[in-house]
Design a protein around this motif. Structure first.
Motif, PDB file in Angstrom:
ATOM      1  N   THR A   7     -28.015  16.253  12.996  1.00 20.34           N
ATOM      2  CA  THR A   7     -28.112  17.636  12.523  1.00 20.34           C
ATOM      3  C   THR A   7     -26.737  18.189  12.195  1.00 20.34           C
ATOM      4  O   THR A   7     -26.562  18.922  11.205  1.00 20.34           O
TER       5      THR A   7
ATOM      6  N   CYS B 166     -32.637  28.677   6.120  1.00 17.24           N
ATOM      7  CA  CYS B 166     -31.527  29.179   6.938  1.00 17.24           C
ATOM      8  C   CYS B 166     -30.922  30.448   6.347  1.00 17.24           C
ATOM      9  O   CYS B 166     -30.356  31.266   7.079  1.00 17.24           O
TER      10      CYS B 166
ATOM     11  N   CYS C 107     -30.365  25.482  11.544  1.00 10.90           N
ATOM     12  CA  CYS C 107     -29.921  26.848  11.218  1.00 10.90           C
ATOM     13  C   CYS C 107     -28.973  27.407  12.270  1.00 10.90           C
ATOM     14  O   CYS C 107     -28.173  28.300  11.974  1.00 10.90           O
TER      15      CYS C 107
ATOM     16  N   TRP D 121     -33.787  23.188   3.830  1.00  9.95           N
ATOM     17  CA  TRP D 121     -32.892  23.614   4.911  1.00  9.95           C
ATOM     18  C   TRP D 121     -32.170  24.893   4.514  1.00  9.95           C
ATOM     19  O   TRP D 121     -32.162  25.879   5.260  1.00  9.95           O
TER      20      TRP D 121
END
Length: 541
Positions: free
Chosen positions: A204, A409, A445, A405
């Motif tokens: 991540t 976010c 996030c 993503w």
């Protein structure tokens, strides 16, 4: 298994039955999506023709008095349509929009759009469409317009798709190379172990670091509000006084945001598979997993009813067997025809989730699971997985995962880790098949360089024309009560319900629902609020 921010809100109709059949049968490989990628030819001198405003029935010119102050140059830019590369029946164009709407004289980015001109040659206006995601390509959607939109709509509207900022052919977010993304997706982790947690965190961090380094300036400006402001520029440039729009899944949030920002410019809006924008990431993920658990029960009943279900002779047996297969794939991935890519739990889990999006896919899942159970072979499931992820080898058709993503976010305040854990604990009992793994691990996030001050919504759109909200009773990706909630918050809307399975309803629910939606878009006649269409009315799902 990673990870929290998985792409549960997939674009509409990512696959066709033909593409799935190509996996089952020994036929030459088909493209990964029902809709081919569309490149854009160099801009040519072709101007947009005036289109009619359906609300007035009269041809109109580019709007003048409704241009937000400071944005005049964007609304007045020349719109040059040219035949799309490899798709000459479509017209493509690029539009310049501000990177930051608070600094309209600053840097600009590009939004790409494409249209299928009205078949009758006399369009009543433009119908803008969005397939969802976030991260889905509207250009891909209109390239297969005949598979999604009725003949009546295609006859009378220019069907216009666009790639929202950050997506596809527009100025796109980039985080990792295709080779790196393929490696990430092929990595399965056991979050019950310290080693798995460490690996998940490292992956991540790699994703977030890549996004910052490759797209840092763009990340802060990828939210749905900015995309909706882009959409108003597109509306103005095609010459429509009001926006006519059909959005699916995440596209309902984009449409709702537009109506909230520009209620007087909202024409005929249809929001199918509604998202409740007030929920945070943790709550949304929890409610989706519960929805997929219910969807799997319905699939299991179908499987059992065939009399040859590879998962067992009852729904309970099927649920237990599916969970066992997930556990087995984590411990010892299933062999496939590609020795370098066995079928791990992450791929199996994602494929089963994806198969819940349309009832039409269930027969193909039967066949894939039969091969898995009876032959200990995960080849067909792995090919399904690649089709859904639009992947060929270590190459991806688009940047959908990275855009997912980035847009999420940019839109949502990161949920506290404790909230994720709370929902994970609930899911262990409420969703025994799919479990808690999607709620565990590192939230990308939380590592993002920019965080919004609040989640989107509620969308009220006070003063708008009537908006049509559609909910599918057993929709796993956008649970039905999300449509009910959006209907309640919008100041002027009607709610249509299809009592079917799968994600979204238009084009699948049959004439009971499709006809009043078409009539609304074509004539402005608002469907009956509270209309309920039985699952038996479907014309194919």
């Amino acid at each position: 298994m990673k990870k929290k921010m998985t792409r549960l809100l997939q674009p509409l109709a990512a696959l066709s039955a033909l593409a799935l059949t190509a996996v089952i049968q020994p036929v030459a490989a088909q493209a990964a999506s029902a809709h081919d990628g569309v490149g854009r030819a160099p801009a040519a001198k072709a101007t947009a023709s005036p289109s009619a405003d359906p609300s007035s029935g009269k041809p109109n010119e580019a709007p003048a008095g409704d241009v937000p102050k400071g944005l005049e140059k964007f609304y007045k830019q020349k719109l040059a349509w040219a035949p799309c590369k490899d798709k000459p029946q479509m017209q493509c164009a690029d539009v310049k929009v501000p990177l930051d709407y608070k600094k309209p004289d600053g840097k600009t980015i590009t939004v790409a759009m494409a249209k299928v001109p009205a078949a009758n040659g006399k369009p009543i206006g433009s119908l803008f469409v969005n397939p969802g995601g976030p991260g889905g390509s509207g250009i891909d959607l209109v390239s297969g317009a005949d598979k999604t939109f009725s003949k009546a709509l295609r006859d009378q509207y220019d069907i216009v798709g666009f790639d929202p900022r950050g997506v596809g052919s527009s100025t796109a977010v980039d985080c990792v190379s295709d080779a790196e993304l393929a490696k990430i997706m092929d990595t399965d982790v056991d979050l019950s172990t310290p080693e798995g947690q460490q690996t998940d965190k490292a992956i991540t961090e790699q994703e977030a670091k890549g996004c910052r380094e490759k797209s840092g300036e763009l990340l802060a400006h990828l939210g749905t509000e900015s995309a909706a402001r882009d959409l108003d520029i597109l509306r103005g440039l095609v010459g429509d006084k009001k926006l006519n729009y059909l959005g699916f899944s995440y596209g309902t949030s984009l449409g709702g945001m537009y109506a909230n920002l520009f209620p007087k410019k909202a024409g005929r809006l249809v929001l199918d598979g509604a998202v409740d924008p007030q929920l945070g990431g943790a709550r949304m993920g929890y409610e989706q997993i519960v929805g997929f658990e219910t969807a799997f029960q319905h699939y299991a009943q179908h499987c059992v009813d065939t009399g040859r279900c590879p998962l067992g002779g009852s729904v309970d047996e099927a649920r237990a067997k599916m969970k066992a297969l997930f556990d087995q794939a984590l411990k010892s991935p299933f062999p496939t025809t590609n020795p370098k890519r066995p079928l791990n739990r992450a791929a199996l889990y994602s494929t089963v989730i994806s198969m819940m999006y349309r009832e039409l896919y269930w027969t193909y899942l039967d066949q894939g699971l039969s091969q898995l159970v009876e032959q200990n072979d995960g080849s067909v499931i792995l090919r399904f997985y690649d089709l859904f992820e639009e992947r060929q080898g270590n190459k991806f058709k688009n940047n959908g995962k990275e855009a997912f993503w980035a847009i999420n976010c940019a839109d949502y305040v990161p949920s506290p880790r404790a909230e994720y854990q709370q929902y994970a604990d609930k899911l262990r009992t409420e969703a025994p098949v799919f479990g808690s793994s999607m709620m565990e691990g590192t939230d990308i996030c939380s590592l993002w360089p920019y965080h919004p001050k609040a989640n989107p919504g509620p969308y009220e759109a006070k003063g708008s024309a009537p908006i049509v909200v559609i909910g599918t009773k057993y929709d796993p990706a956008t649970p039905y009560h999300w449509a009910q909630n959006l209907h309640k918050t919008l100041s002027n809307s009607v709610l249509l319900t299809w009592e079917g399975d799968g994600h979204t309803a238009y084009g699948k629910a049959g004439s009971c629902l499709n006809d009043p939606v078409d009539q609304y878009l074509l004539t402005g006649k608002v469907p009956q609020d509270g209309l309920v269409c039985p699952a038996s009315s479907k014309s194919g799902s």
